[in-house]
Scaffold this motif. Structure first.
Motif, short mmCIF file in Angstrom:
data_model
loop_
_atom_site.label_atom_id
_atom_site.label_comp_id
_atom_site.label_asym_id
_atom_site.label_seq_id
_atom_site.Cartn_x
_atom_site.Cartn_y
_atom_site.Cartn_z
N ALA A 128 0.82 -1.22 0.00
CA ALA A 128 0.00 0.00 0.00
C ALA A 128 0.85 1.27 0.00
O ALA A 128 1.89 1.33 0.66
N ASP A 129 0.38 2.26 -0.73
CA ASP A 129 1.00 3.58 -0.76
C ASP A 129 0.40 4.39 0.38
O ASP A 129 -0.55 5.15 0.20
N THR A 130 0.96 4.21 1.56
CA THR A 130 0.45 4.86 2.77
C THR A 130 1.07 6.23 3.01
O THR A 130 0.67 6.94 3.94
N ALA A 131 2.04 6.61 2.21
CA ALA A 131 2.78 7.85 2.46
C ALA A 131 1.90 9.10 2.54
O ALA A 131 2.15 9.96 3.40
N PRO A 132 0.89 9.27 1.68
CA PRO A 132 0.08 10.49 1.79
C PRO A 132 -0.57 10.67 3.16
O PRO A 132 -0.57 11.78 3.71
N ASP A 133 -1.10 9.59 3.73
CA ASP A 133 -1.76 9.71 5.03
C ASP A 133 -0.75 9.80 6.18
O ASP A 133 -1.00 10.50 7.18
N MET A 134 0.38 9.15 6.05
CA MET A 134 1.43 9.28 7.06
C MET A 134 2.00 10.70 7.05
O MET A 134 2.26 11.30 8.11
N ALA A 135 2.18 11.26 5.86
CA ALA A 135 2.69 12.63 5.74
C ALA A 135 1.70 13.63 6.32
O ALA A 135 2.08 14.60 6.99
N ARG A 148 0.71 11.31 20.02
CA ARG A 148 -0.07 12.30 19.28
C ARG A 148 -0.05 11.99 17.79
O ARG A 148 -1.08 12.08 17.11
N PHE A 149 1.12 11.61 17.28
CA PHE A 149 1.22 11.25 15.86
C PHE A 149 0.31 10.06 15.54
O PHE A 149 -0.45 10.09 14.55
N LEU A 150 0.39 9.02 16.33
CA LEU A 150 -0.40 7.82 16.07
C LEU A 150 -1.90 8.09 16.19
O LEU A 150 -2.70 7.52 15.44
N ALA A 151 -2.29 8.97 17.10
CA ALA A 151 -3.70 9.32 17.25
C ALA A 151 -4.22 10.02 15.99
O ALA A 151 -5.32 9.71 15.50
N VAL A 152 -3.44 10.97 15.49
CA VAL A 152 -3.84 11.67 14.25
C VAL A 152 -3.89 10.69 13.09
O VAL A 152 -4.84 10.69 12.30
N TYR A 153 -2.87 9.85 12.99
CA TYR A 153 -2.83 8.89 11.88
C TYR A 153 -3.99 7.90 11.95
O TYR A 153 -4.62 7.59 10.93
N ARG A 192 -7.50 7.75 4.16
CA ARG A 192 -8.09 8.83 3.37
C ARG A 192 -7.57 8.81 1.93
O ARG A 192 -8.33 8.94 0.98
N HIS A 193 -6.27 8.66 1.80
CA HIS A 193 -5.65 8.67 0.48
C HIS A 193 -4.80 7.42 0.21
O HIS A 193 -4.24 7.30 -0.87
N GLU A 196 -4.74 -3.77 11.07
CA GLU A 196 -5.98 -4.50 10.81
C GLU A 196 -7.07 -3.63 10.18
O GLU A 196 -7.67 -4.03 9.18
N PRO A 197 -7.35 -2.43 10.70
CA PRO A 197 -8.35 -1.59 10.03
C PRO A 197 -7.89 -1.10 8.66
O PRO A 197 -8.72 -0.92 7.76
N LEU A 198 -6.59 -0.92 8.49
CA LEU A 198 -6.10 -0.48 7.18
C LEU A 198 -6.31 -1.57 6.14
O LEU A 198 -6.82 -1.30 5.04
N ILE A 199 -5.97 -2.80 6.47
CA ILE A 199 -6.17 -3.91 5.54
C ILE A 199 -7.66 -4.10 5.25
O ILE A 199 -8.06 -4.35 4.11
N ALA A 200 -8.48 -3.95 6.28
CA ALA A 200 -9.93 -4.07 6.08
C ALA A 200 -10.44 -2.99 5.12
O ALA A 200 -11.28 -3.26 4.24
N SER A 201 -9.93 -1.78 5.24
CA SER A 201 -10.36 -0.68 4.37
C SER A 201 -9.91 -0.90 2.93
O SER A 201 -10.63 -0.56 1.98
N LEU A 202 -8.72 -1.47 2.74
CA LEU A 202 -8.22 -1.71 1.38
C LEU A 202 -9.01 -2.80 0.68
O LEU A 202 -9.09 -2.81 -0.55
N ASP A 203 -9.58 -3.74 1.45
CA ASP A 203 -10.45 -4.79 0.92
C ASP A 203 -9.79 -5.54 -0.24
O ASP A 203 -10.36 -5.67 -1.32
N LEU A 204 -8.58 -6.01 -0.02
CA LEU A 204 -7.84 -6.70 -1.06
C LEU A 204 -8.43 -8.09 -1.30
O LEU A 204 -8.79 -8.80 -0.37
N LYS A 205 -8.50 -8.46 -2.58
CA LYS A 205 -9.07 -9.75 -2.97
C LYS A 205 -8.09 -10.48 -3.87
O LYS A 205 -7.59 -9.90 -4.82
#
Length: 221
Positions: free
Chosen positions: A16-23, A74-79, A85-86, A119-128
């Motif tokens: 996954a390209d998680t960089a936009p949301d981590m940034a 604080r970082f993890l809470a925001v993330y 999102r992206h 776990e919620p990230l993988i669920a959101s991506l819904d990979l098949k």
């Protein structure tokens, strides 16, 4: 097609390209702390190294130093509130997973990301098709580059380590895979900085796109 029975992947910078949301999370933290935000291009290469590296990049605070634990929380809470999102699978991951399934090859994830995010990230991506195993940074006692999470994933997938291929975009990914007795590939499309030398990590190969993983399996699997 191959003797490899299971392909295991790192998450950030490989599946996954998680960089936009981590940034976004890092810059939100920097704003809250009254600091200058950073350009996405400066944040992207650091994402695979996790929250600690991002906090060091943005605020110059390392683990064990005063304020680090507060900043990390604080970082993890925001993330966590902006987890997907992206974030999207890298181009070609969907077709790759379908092709692996058609070839009778299972797939799974081994990441240093904590389970409450993984776990919620993988669920959101819904990979098949769905992964046969998900090993997070707190699933086992040790994290990559230790081989324990790799061996745990192989067992969960019902494969021997030598029947597994691990794909990742950080040196510790290759170290962990090799220590576990797996074949390894560097995902050059991931978050690798210009100062890094992936050709010296000792991987079995390097790929510029997810499709090249199939090509490698056909030649070397």
């Amino acid at each position: 097609m191959t003797k490899i029975r299971t392909v295991l992947f790192d998450l950030d910078g490989t599946i996954a390209d998680t960089a936009p949301d981590m940034a976004h999370a890092l810059n939100a933290l920097l704003q809250a702390e009254g600091k200058q935000t950073l350009a996405f291009e400066d944040i992207r290469p650091v994402v695979s190294h996790g929250a600690s590296a991002l906090i060091k990049l943005g605020l110059g605070v390392a683990p064990g130093e005063a304020e680090f634990d507060r900043l990390r929380e604080r970082f993890l809470a925001v993330y966590a509130d902006n987890l997907c999102r992206h974030t999207r699978p890298f181009d070609g991951i969907g077709p790759l997973l379908v092709s692996l399934h058609a070839a009778g090859i299972a797939w799974g994830i081994v990441t240093n990301k904590p389970a409450f995010l993984t776990e919620p990230l993988i669920a959101s991506l819904d990979l098949k098709p769905a992964p046969v195993c998900i090993v997070s940074g707190d699933t086992t006692n040790n994290r990559k580059p230790h081989p324990e999470p790799m061996l745990h994933a192989a067992a969960a997938a019902g494969a021997r380590p030598e029947q597994c291929l691990y794909v990742g975009d950080a040196e510790r990914d290759i170290q962990a895979g090799k220590l576990a007795g797996m074949k390894t590939l560097v995902a050059l499309f991931g978050y690798i900085s210009r100062s890094e030398t992936p050709d010296r990590w000792g991987a079995d190969g390097m790929v510029n796109s997810p499709h090249e993983i199939l090509e490698w399996l056909e030649r070397h699997g």
